[in-house]
Design an enzyme around this catalytic site. Sequence first.
Site, PDB file in Angstrom:
ATOM      1  CB  CYS A 117      -0.876  -0.175   1.328  1.00 45.65           C
ATOM      2  SG  CYS A 117      -1.921   1.748   1.102  1.00 45.65           S
ATOM      3  CG  ASP A 177      -2.774  -3.733  -0.006  1.00 46.49           C
ATOM      4  OD1 ASP A 177      -3.259  -3.982   1.114  1.00 46.49           O
ATOM      5  OD2 ASP A 177      -2.807  -2.685  -0.617  1.00 46.49           O
TER       6      ASP A 177
END
Length: 227
Positions: free
Chosen positions: A173, A180
């Site tokens: 991220c 992520d």
Amino acid sequence: MGRTVDYVSVYTHSLLRSIDRAKQRNAVGLGQKLPFLGEDVWNCYELSWLKPEGMPVNVALRIRVPFTSPMIVESKSLKLYLNSFSQTKFLDRKEVLRTIESDLTQACGASIVVSIIDFKKIPLPTECFSGESLDKLSCVINTYQRDPSILTAGTTVGVVKETLHTHLFSTLCPVTGQPDWASLHIKYKGPRIVRTRLLEYLVSYRRHQMFHESVIEQIFVDLRESC
């Protein structure tokens, strides 16, 4: 974002953070005329609120954002926003859906569709993907920052049509630096892509900081231009 915060347990629409799609797409090399159709579909598994009598309701939520929306909502701000419903009383499910749709429509600048989905009807991630898996291929990985030069099409003459998937994909991220995770499902028609090279390319995102919505569009562009 990017720092320790307290979860707000009372409905707070101001927690939503909007991100300009145009800025992200310009970085990918996309203009106003987009070469694809689609939408962002988010399944949220942790939505809860209180009935008027104080009894909790737990549901899963599906959010559909058209690809034409000028803005997208940052995912962690969405999680904080949905968590803020947990100690808030609502009359019924319709009021909850109306509230979320209204807030997200304002945040994204486009009409957003929100629906409640039955937990029993949610398939496991590994059951959602057709075609052949890339995950058992034998590869030597040396690059963990996006590198489209890894991609190559094979030398075989002719056009193929195939579907591939992987559950090994991850990025970082750009706001929090946290991983992520995602599964990717790729369908294409054209010269056959070298699968080991495709997997190496996808794994090269592992330390790359980019929002997921932009990652998908970047992969689309890279595959089209390189293969």
